[in-house]
Design a protein around this motif. Structure first.
Motif, short mmCIF file in Angstrom:
data_model
loop_
_atom_site.label_atom_id
_atom_site.label_comp_id
_atom_site.label_asym_id
_atom_site.label_seq_id
_atom_site.Cartn_x
_atom_site.Cartn_y
_atom_site.Cartn_z
N GLU A 274 0.87 -1.12 -0.10
CA GLU A 274 0.04 0.10 -0.01
C GLU A 274 0.87 1.49 -0.04
OE1 GLU A 274 -3.80 2.18 2.37
OE2 GLU A 274 -2.68 0.29 3.34
N ILE A 275 0.69 2.06 -0.99
CA ILE A 275 1.53 3.39 -1.00
C ILE A 275 1.15 4.37 0.15
CG2 ILE A 275 1.78 5.29 -2.48
CD1 ILE A 275 1.31 3.59 -4.82
N ASP A 276 2.12 5.02 0.57
CA ASP A 276 2.13 5.86 1.67
C ASP A 276 2.53 7.26 1.00
OD1 ASP A 276 2.18 7.70 3.86
OD2 ASP A 276 3.79 6.52 5.18
N TRP A 277 1.71 8.19 0.50
CA TRP A 277 1.83 9.07 -0.13
C TRP A 277 2.65 10.31 0.51
CZ3 TRP A 277 1.65 8.31 -5.21
CH2 TRP A 277 0.73 7.80 -5.78
N SER A 278 2.95 10.17 1.92
CA SER A 278 3.74 11.05 2.71
C SER A 278 4.95 10.71 2.59
CB SER A 278 3.21 10.92 4.22
OG SER A 278 3.62 9.76 4.61
N LYS A 279 5.44 9.78 2.05
CA LYS A 279 6.87 9.26 1.72
C LYS A 279 7.43 10.33 0.68
CE LYS A 279 7.12 5.91 4.90
NZ LYS A 279 7.99 6.30 6.00
N ASP A 280 8.75 10.15 0.13
CA ASP A 280 9.06 10.83 -1.07
C ASP A 280 8.95 10.09 -2.12
OD1 ASP A 280 11.90 9.83 -1.95
OD2 ASP A 280 11.84 9.52 0.33
N TRP B 100 1.36 0.29 -11.53
CA TRP B 100 2.40 -0.82 -12.29
C TRP B 100 3.57 0.07 -12.65
CZ3 TRP B 100 2.06 -5.86 -12.79
CH2 TRP B 100 0.66 -6.57 -12.51
N GLN B 101 3.53 1.27 -13.09
CA GLN B 101 4.69 2.03 -13.62
C GLN B 101 4.54 3.41 -13.38
OE1 GLN B 101 5.17 1.64 -17.81
NE2 GLN B 101 7.23 2.56 -17.87
N ALA B 102 5.66 4.15 -12.78
CA ALA B 102 5.61 5.62 -12.52
C ALA B 102 7.03 6.09 -12.60
CB ALA B 102 4.84 5.91 -10.98
N GLU B 103 7.39 7.38 -12.55
CA GLU B 103 8.52 8.04 -12.44
C GLU B 103 8.47 8.94 -11.60
OE1 GLU B 103 9.47 9.38 -16.45
OE2 GLU B 103 9.50 7.61 -17.43
N PRO B 104 9.34 9.22 -10.71
CA PRO B 104 9.58 10.35 -9.73
C PRO B 104 9.97 11.57 -10.34
CG PRO B 104 11.55 8.95 -9.53
CD PRO B 104 10.67 8.33 -10.63
N GLU B 105 9.48 12.75 -9.87
CA GLU B 105 9.80 13.91 -10.34
C GLU B 105 10.05 14.91 -9.16
OE1 GLU B 105 6.94 13.98 -14.34
OE2 GLU B 105 6.45 15.17 -12.77
N ALA B 106 10.75 15.78 -9.30
CA ALA B 106 11.40 16.74 -8.28
C ALA B 106 10.41 17.90 -8.02
CB ALA B 106 12.76 17.44 -8.57
N ASN B 107 9.53 18.05 -8.98
CA ASN B 107 8.66 19.14 -8.92
C ASN B 107 7.78 19.20 -7.41
OD1 ASN B 107 9.46 19.72 -11.55
ND2 ASN B 107 7.65 18.72 -12.49
N ALA B 108 7.88 20.11 -6.65
CA ALA B 108 7.49 20.35 -5.57
C ALA B 108 5.84 20.81 -5.75
CB ALA B 108 8.09 21.35 -4.72
N SER B 109 5.02 20.55 -4.87
CA SER B 109 3.54 20.94 -4.88
C SER B 109 2.93 21.22 -3.45
CB SER B 109 2.62 19.78 -5.50
OG SER B 109 1.49 20.23 -5.42
N ASP B 110 2.14 22.37 -3.50
CA ASP B 110 1.65 22.87 -2.28
C ASP B 110 0.35 21.99 -1.83
OD1 ASP B 110 3.29 24.82 -1.98
OD2 ASP B 110 2.16 26.35 -3.10
N LEU B 111 -0.04 21.24 -2.81
CA LEU B 111 -1.09 20.10 -2.56
C LEU B 111 -0.61 19.07 -1.24
CD1 LEU B 111 -2.48 19.57 -6.01
CD2 LEU B 111 -3.47 21.27 -4.15
N ALA B 112 -1.70 18.38 -0.80
CA ALA B 112 -1.64 17.63 0.37
C ALA B 112 -1.05 16.26 -0.53
CB ALA B 112 -2.92 17.13 1.18
N PRO B 113 -0.34 15.32 0.44
CA PRO B 113 0.31 14.30 -0.34
C PRO B 113 -1.08 13.25 -0.62
CG PRO B 113 1.49 14.61 1.51
CD PRO B 113 0.31 15.66 1.64
N GLY B 114 -0.88 12.78 -1.92
CA GLY B 114 -1.98 11.78 -2.59
C GLY B 114 -2.90 12.64 -3.27
N ARG C 242 -0.18 12.92 -12.55
CA ARG C 242 0.72 13.44 -11.41
C ARG C 242 0.19 13.61 -9.96
NH1 ARG C 242 2.34 15.25 -16.12
NH2 ARG C 242 4.59 15.18 -16.71
N ILE C 243 0.85 12.88 -9.09
CA ILE C 243 0.47 12.83 -7.55
C ILE C 243 1.36 13.68 -6.65
CG2 ILE C 243 -0.49 11.44 -5.75
CD1 ILE C 243 -2.09 11.23 -8.60
N ALA C 244 0.97 14.32 -5.67
CA ALA C 244 1.71 14.91 -4.86
C ALA C 244 2.27 14.26 -3.84
CB ALA C 244 1.19 16.07 -4.15
#
Length: 318
Positions: free
Chosen positions: A215-221, A250-264, A275-277
């Motif tokens: 299960e994904i914890d969106w608060s992680k980096d 199944w597949q994703a890529e991390p991006e460095a772009n910051a967001s003010d939105l809540a994780p998830g 794209r998910i914060a």
């Protein structure tokens, strides 16, 4: 057989082990028996299906044994009756008691999918990706009673690609393991291998994966979440929830772009991805599986007209 040809018992069960058995069959050594896990139900009809290793052994006319345990005296006597010089163990799935380890003249060796002592245990391939290791490899090890603690006989190395999944790494290491095994067995037959004792202080336990852990914890980096997605592909597959329903990623890529939105929270969705914060950075999902559907690219989801995601509003993990 030549004077330095060995009589070998091979013990293995899944596809990973098939490469090693295939490699042995290409050598001058004789595989006198194969041990594999008992057949289990598979497919929609739930019919008993042979393990991949058993299927290969039968193709080559090699006797196959499938004991539930090797702890009883009868099973041990059958194994000893093969008068083997060496037992090769690759992802077999049964514990070998000391009496079995001591039965072949040269003992038992194992093809292990990591650079020992880095990852001991059940899931070394997955844990290497999960932890962010830059390289892994195969270790041929002399087996002893401890869990992957035996002396190392031969190592090969392999860089872990930035987009590596457990499936792609599994396939590379399975092939590499077969080649390494051929080298190790030939050297054992000639007596030219020098065992190297493992440094226990460097060891980590590669714990089995679980669906709960996926299960994904969106608060992680974002970088960590990406590693989890790749490590848990093809099983148990990373997942999150949307309105109480499960989405598999199944597949994703991390991006460095910051967001003010809540994780998830969904930042945007377009043909380049969803794209998910995250707690740090953002994750661009490329391929996901909606409830009751097959896995699809984000492009295909957009083209289907069934987009469930609204930028700035949709919250995953809810």
């Amino acid at each position: 057989m030549t004077s330095d040809s060995l009589r070998i018992i091979f013990a293995g069960t899944p596809e990973f082990a098939v490469h090693s058995l295939t490699a042995l069959l290409e050598t001058r050594h004789e595989v006198v028996a194969v041990y594999s896990q008992p057949d289990r139900p598979a497919g929609r009809g739930r019919k008993l299906a042979p393990t991949p290793v058993k299927a290969l052994a039968l193709e080559h006319g090699i006797p196959v044994h499938q004991p539930v345990s090797l702890r009883n005296e009868e099973a041990q006597q059958v194994l000893a009756s093969h008068n083997a010089d060496l037992m090769v163990v690759v992802a077999y799935g049964l514990l070998l008691p000391q009496v079995v380890l001591d039965t072949p003249r040269l003992g038992c060796i194992n093809v292990h999918g990591s650079l020992l002592p880095r990852w001991r245990g059940a899931a070394p391939i997955q844990r290497a990706i999960w932890q962010g290791d830059k390289e892994t490899g195969v270790t041929i090890m002399q087996m002893e009673a401890g869990l992957d603690t035996g002396p190392m006989l031969l190592k090969t190395r392999l860089d872990i690609a930035a987009d590596e999944t457990s499936q792609t790494l599994h396939d590379k290491l399975a092939a590499q393991g077969g080649e390494a095994l051929k080298q190790a067995v030939d050297a054992l037959a000639k007596g030219t291998l020098t065992p190297e004792v493992q440094e226990d202080a460097l060891a980590n336990y590669a714990e089995k994966l679980s669906k709960a852990e996926a299960e994904i914890d969106w608060s992680k980096d974002a970088a960590f979440i990406d590693r989890c997605i790749r490590a848990f592909n093809p099983w148990p597959v990373s997942w999150t929830t949307l309105d109480g329903q499960t989405l598999r990623i199944w597949q994703a890529e991390p991006e460095a772009n910051a967001s003010d939105l809540a994780p998830g929270t969904v930042i945007s969705i377009d043909k380049s991805g969803l794209r998910i914060a995250c707690g740090q950075g953002s994750l661009c999902i490329k391929n996901l599986q909606l409830p009751g559907k097959k896995a699809l690219s984000v492009v295909d989801i957009l083209n289907s007209g069934k987009n469930l995601f609204v930028a700035g509003e949709t919250q995953l993990g809810s």
